[in-house]
Scaffold this motif. Structure first.
Motif, short mmCIF file in Angstrom:
data_model
loop_
_atom_site.label_atom_id
_atom_site.label_comp_id
_atom_site.label_asym_id
_atom_site.label_seq_id
_atom_site.Cartn_x
_atom_site.Cartn_y
_atom_site.Cartn_z
N TRP A 63 28.71 86.87 35.22
CA TRP A 63 29.91 86.25 34.66
C TRP A 63 30.91 86.59 35.72
CZ3 TRP A 63 34.22 89.24 34.03
CH2 TRP A 63 33.83 90.58 34.01
N PHE A 64 30.96 87.58 36.37
CA PHE A 64 32.00 88.16 37.41
C PHE A 64 31.97 87.19 38.61
CE2 PHE A 64 33.27 90.38 41.08
CZ PHE A 64 34.74 90.60 40.67
N TRP A 65 31.00 86.98 39.09
CA TRP A 65 30.67 85.87 40.16
C TRP A 65 31.21 84.43 39.85
CZ3 TRP A 65 31.18 88.25 44.50
CH2 TRP A 65 30.65 89.36 44.68
N PHE A 66 30.72 83.91 38.59
CA PHE A 66 31.36 82.51 38.13
C PHE A 66 32.80 82.64 37.99
CE2 PHE A 66 26.77 82.11 37.21
CZ PHE A 66 26.37 80.80 37.41
N ALA A 67 33.41 83.85 37.29
CA ALA A 67 34.72 83.83 37.14
C ALA A 67 35.30 83.87 38.58
CB ALA A 67 34.96 85.09 36.50
N MET A 68 35.07 84.53 39.42
CA MET A 68 35.64 84.61 40.91
C MET A 68 35.46 83.24 41.60
SD MET A 68 36.78 87.51 41.46
CE MET A 68 37.27 87.33 43.08
N CYS A 69 34.34 82.50 41.28
CA CYS A 69 34.42 81.29 42.12
C CYS A 69 35.17 80.33 41.28
CB CYS A 69 32.63 80.81 42.18
SG CYS A 69 31.73 81.71 43.30
N CYS A 70 35.32 80.16 40.02
CA CYS A 70 35.93 79.48 39.32
C CYS A 70 37.56 79.67 39.61
CB CYS A 70 35.87 79.64 37.65
SG CYS A 70 36.67 78.56 36.84
N PHE A 71 38.03 80.76 39.70
CA PHE A 71 39.28 81.18 40.20
C PHE A 71 39.60 80.76 41.59
CE2 PHE A 71 42.20 84.19 42.18
CZ PHE A 71 43.21 83.93 41.25
N PHE A 72 38.67 80.83 42.40
CA PHE A 72 38.80 80.47 43.53
C PHE A 72 39.02 78.83 43.76
CE2 PHE A 72 36.97 79.16 47.74
CZ PHE A 72 37.99 79.68 48.91
N GLY A 73 38.21 78.12 43.04
CA GLY A 73 38.08 76.79 42.86
C GLY A 73 39.57 76.38 42.54
N LEU A 74 39.99 77.02 41.35
CA LEU A 74 41.29 76.52 40.92
C LEU A 74 42.29 76.77 42.01
CD1 LEU A 74 41.09 78.41 37.27
CD2 LEU A 74 41.12 75.87 37.84
N CYS A 75 42.40 77.82 42.70
CA CYS A 75 43.25 77.94 43.56
C CYS A 75 43.18 76.76 44.60
CB CYS A 75 42.94 79.20 44.41
SG CYS A 75 43.41 80.86 43.34
N LEU A 76 42.06 76.37 45.27
CA LEU A 76 41.78 75.37 46.17
C LEU A 76 42.55 74.15 45.77
CD1 LEU A 76 38.40 75.90 47.57
CD2 LEU A 76 40.54 76.47 48.78
N GLY A 77 42.10 73.86 44.10
CA GLY A 77 42.69 72.47 43.53
C GLY A 77 44.14 72.70 43.60
N PHE A 78 44.86 73.64 43.17
CA PHE A 78 46.26 73.82 43.22
C PHE A 78 46.75 73.41 44.78
CE2 PHE A 78 50.26 76.04 43.66
CZ PHE A 78 51.05 75.36 42.57
N ILE A 79 46.30 74.19 45.84
CA ILE A 79 46.57 74.10 47.21
C ILE A 79 46.43 72.61 47.40
CG2 ILE A 79 46.00 74.53 49.52
CD1 ILE A 79 45.33 77.52 48.38
N PHE A 80 45.32 71.89 47.15
CA PHE A 80 45.18 70.44 47.43
C PHE A 80 46.21 69.33 46.74
CE2 PHE A 80 42.49 67.07 49.00
CZ PHE A 80 42.81 66.03 47.88
N TYR A 81 46.58 70.07 45.51
CA TYR A 81 47.74 69.31 44.80
C TYR A 81 49.02 69.33 45.58
CZ TYR A 81 51.79 68.94 41.61
OH TYR A 81 52.62 68.45 40.77
N LYS A 82 49.34 70.84 45.95
CA LYS A 82 50.67 71.04 46.36
C LYS A 82 50.65 70.38 48.18
CE LYS A 82 54.34 73.47 45.72
NZ LYS A 82 55.17 73.41 44.69
#
Length: 784
Positions: A24-43
């Motif tokens: 779960w830790f790696w899934f959570a980290m990858c999900c967080f990293f994906g959310l950050c990339l999604g926000f950067i892409f939006y910004k």
């Protein structure tokens, strides 16, 4: 049961969920990293806008038209909703729109992540050189250095796609404002805008557009929607980063579309006017000549009018010749029409039959229908591949065949009519020959004048009718809602959508790795794999050790792993219930499967349960218990088998119910030592002193030591470790079981990773460290 193949069902949903929860830790980290990339892409993604325009396609106005004037002809043609969609999506129309807008170049301002479109906000005045074509698709970097100079460059050696050899160009040059920049690829002049101040270091991009490429881009991005099947409403949608550019494009598109519609409606009447003008130009000269001859003849011969008999002959002759003239006009029309049938371009220019006095309703309908079909096919062909073209081709073929048959009959009838008129004229000419010479000459001259005058009047009338029809035509399309900047809506990027896709992508990567790793893994990942692949029973399952202790049954008695060891102890107890002395061999097939760990904790568990237990380190090649329990390696089972030490000498320590004998020093011939007879004596003496003898044996699959000792055990446990043991090891276990190489063979599934908080019913906790319980006191003196 002999099963050597693992089930080919692949990873199940339950297994996948377990693996996700385990990592779960790696899934959570990858999900967080994906959310950050999604926000950067939006910004840092340029905003996207949607511009709209709505059109109403009306039924054709059947007021004053060529069709009504000429008795059934339809020179305009009805609008078809799908045809309108095809026209709006045609390459020709979009290209004309771009040429009208004159978008030969575009300005951009370079930002950190994208280039901002500077439509109608050009940073400089650009003057182009007449007759020079600048290379298209090459981004020119323009950086103002001062009020008088700028730097122009092409980065990364951009390729010129408009050259067959695709040469690469790259240059950098300092140019003064107002000075012409010129090389093999570009020729223009930049002048500063007095009211505009440029910040230092700001970079602009200048791109000369290729009309064909830009046309395809806008043609592909335009969306045409029918509002309702029962309504003749068409909505145009266009998305882009600059709403003002999109609004201008949509409005110019609708304007050009209306012009195209009017051109199509007026084309037939314009063809009629052009045809009549061509005929009139020929008749005017003949009419003037005939009028002059008639006037001169009467003046010269002092004749004002014909006699009564001559007048009657003249009247009959003019009637026949008028009929013959109209018949000849029809005959020429039929022959030309027959020639044009297979030529689409000619058929589109054919005038209606009623223009030349042909009132046959069938012919009128077929000619107009065929012209409309050719026109419709041309429109659909311009919009690209369209399945409706095949249907139109079929309809054209049917209409053309009907028209050919009708023309054949009309040609035959008209030729017969012409022959009859020639016979009548021949008879009248005989009557004319009996008249005086002066009257004969006057009849000939007057007849020529009247014939040309009558035809001239007829054509003038038809031309006036066609001109009236052309003037009364209006477009079948009305712009209900032109595109406006105020109605442009922002449609992207969406923060929620970007976060969703970013998070989903972040989860997908470890999920894909997990599935692929499971699909191609050669290790045993779950207990069910082992159960499906062998008939040897699994006597117990030992869960993953989260305590980091080598002796959790003593240090963490309430942990899940301690409970799983006690469960294994219970199973072993009932398997050996009816035997006085219980010799238990603990084996593995390869190293690091946990047999020493199982041996130590199983022995401690029996000792806690008030049983006298001997733990024997019999792995004479790679002893590990001595290191774990901090015992001497100078003596042990190997020295006993050599005859150097007695039984009591090799017992390293004894505390209440548990005793331990190490393997001793490593010798080069352990197999010979085990088979020399001393090991039998050792077991006999051990059975007299202890209830349980638990042997940490050598791996069965690597050396023969384990097999020799296993034959002497009452119960043999083979340890398989989750994620470590290989699937091909099961074949060896099946071979041992099938050939009864060792007796009473059972399997232990070790290091089972569960996502439950505790083992069994979830009562136990890995954090329950308890050494004060009475049952655990004084069990061992030496532990890790």
């Amino acid at each position: 049961m002999s099963v050597e193949n693992f089930s080919n069902e692949g990873i199940t949903i339950k297994d996948l969920i377990n693996q996700i929860l385990s990592n779960w830790f790696w899934f959570a980290m990858c999900c967080f990293f994906g959310l950050c990339l999604g926000f950067i892409f939006y910004k840092y993604t340029p905003p996207n806008y949607r511009m709209k325009s709505m059109l109403l396609t009306k039924e054709e106005d059947h007021g004053l038209t060529i069709e009504n004037l000429f008795g059934g002809s339809s020179l305009g043609g009805n609008s078809n909703l799908m045809n309108q969609v095809g026209i709006l999506n045609s390459y020709t129309l979009h290209k004309q729109v771009l040429e009208n807008l004159n978008w030969t170049y575009s300005w951009f301002q370079k930002d950190l992540f994208y280039d901002q479109d500077l439509y109608k906000n050009a940073p400089f005045i650009l003057k182009l050189e007449d007759g020079f074509e600048n290379s298209t698709g090459i981004p020119l970097s323009i950086i103002p250095i001062s009020d008088k100079q700028y730097k122009i460059s092409v980065e990364d050696k951009s390729k010129l796609l408009d050259f067959g050899t695709e040469p690469e160009i790259g240059f950098e040059q300092i140019v003064e404002f107002g000075q012409t920049f010129h090389n093999d690829y570009f020729h223009f002049t930049l002048e500063p805008i007095s009211s505009r101040v440029h910040e230092s270091g700001v970079e602009y991009k200048l791109v000369f557009n290729q009309v064909e490429t830009l046309t395809l881009a806008y043609q592909g991005s335009l969306k045409i929607n029918l509002i309702d099947e029962k309504a003749d409403l068409i909505q145009l949608e266009l998305e882009g980063n600059n709403p003002e550019r999109g609004v201008d494009y949509l409005n110019e598109l609708t304007k050009e579309y209306l012009k195209f519609g009017l051109y199509q409606k007026n084309r037939a009447s314009e063809n009629t006017v052009n045809f009549i003008d061509a005929q009139l130009s020929e008749i005017v000269d003949s009419l003037q000549l005939a009028g002059q001859n008639f006037t001169d003849f009467r003046s010269k011969n002092r004749v004002v009018d014909l006699g009564q008999e001559a007048g009657l002959v003249m009247q009959r002759l003019e009637e026949v010749e008028s009929q013959a003239s109209m018949a000849q006009l029809r005959l020429d029309y039929y022959r030309n029409l027959n020639t044009y049938l297979n030529d689409a371009s000619q058929m589109e220019r054919v005038v209606a039959p009623s223009v030349v006095g042909i009132t046959d309703p069938t012919l009128n309908a077929l000619v107009i229908r065929l012209s409309e079909l050719y026109n419709k096919r041309g429109i659909l062909a311009k919009s690209g591949k369209n399945p409706g073209i095949n249907l139109i081709d079929h309809e054209i073929q049917i209409t053309r065949e009907s028209l050919e048959e009708n023309l054949s009959n009309l040609l035959s009838n008209t030729e017969i009519e012409m022959e009859n008129l020639r016979q009548r004229k021949y008879r009248i000419d005989g009557q004319l020959a009996t008249l005086p010479q002066t009257e004969q000459e006057m009849i000939d001259i007057k007849r020529s004048f009247d014939l040309n005058n009558e035809l001239y009047t007829f054509l003038l009338q038809k031309r006036a009718e066609a001109a009236i029809s052309n003037a009364s035509n209006v477009s079948d399309v009305q712009i209900l809602d032109p595109s406006r900047l105020s109605t442009a809506t922002r449609v992207g990027p969406s923060v929620m959508k970007n976060l969703f896709f970013g998070g989903a992508a972040g989860l997908f990567i470890p999920l894909a790795i997990t599935i692929i790793a499971s699909a191609f893994s050669e290790t045993i990942s779950k207990k069910e794999d082992l159960e499906h692949a062998t008939s040897v029973p699994i006597i117990g399952t030992v869960v993953h050790n989260k305590t980091k202790s080598f002796l959790p049954v003593v240090e963490y008695p309430r942990s899940a792993i301690s409970e799983s060891i006690r469960s294994l102890r219970t199973s072993v107890y009932y398997s050996l219930k009816y035997q006085n002395n219980k010799v238990i061999g603990v084996h593995s097939l390869i190293t690091n499967e946990g047999k020493s760990f199982i041996s130590l904790n199983l022995a401690a568990s029996f000792a806690i349960n008030k049983s006298k237990v001997l733990l024997l380190g019999a792995d004479l090649r790679n002893p590990s218990l001595s290191e774990v329990l901090n015992c001497s390696k100078d003596k042990g089972l190997s020295t006993y088998l050599l005859g150097n030490d007695s039984f009591d000498d090799i017992i390293e320590w004894t505390n209440n119910n548990l005793s331990f004998i190490p393997a001793g020093p490593i010798l080069p011939n352990p197999s010979e030592l085990i088979s020399n007879g001393n090991f039998d004596s050792f077991l006999n003496e051990a059975k007299e002193r202890f209830e349980y003898i638990i042997i940490d044996n050598a791996p069965l699959g690597l050396v023969t030591d384990g097999v020799l000792i296993g034959k002497m055990a009452d119960l043999n446990l083979v340890v398989f470790r989750q994620g470590r043991s290989q699937k091909n090891q099961v074949k060896e276990i099946n071979h041992i079981e099938a050939n009864k190489i060792v007796p009473n063979l059972f399997l232990v599934f070790n290091d089972y990773k569960t996502n439950k908080k505790g083992y069994g019913y979830g009562y136990y906790s890995d954090n329950s460290r308890d050494k004060d319980e009475k049952e655990f006191k004084n069990v061992l003196v030496k532990t890790v």
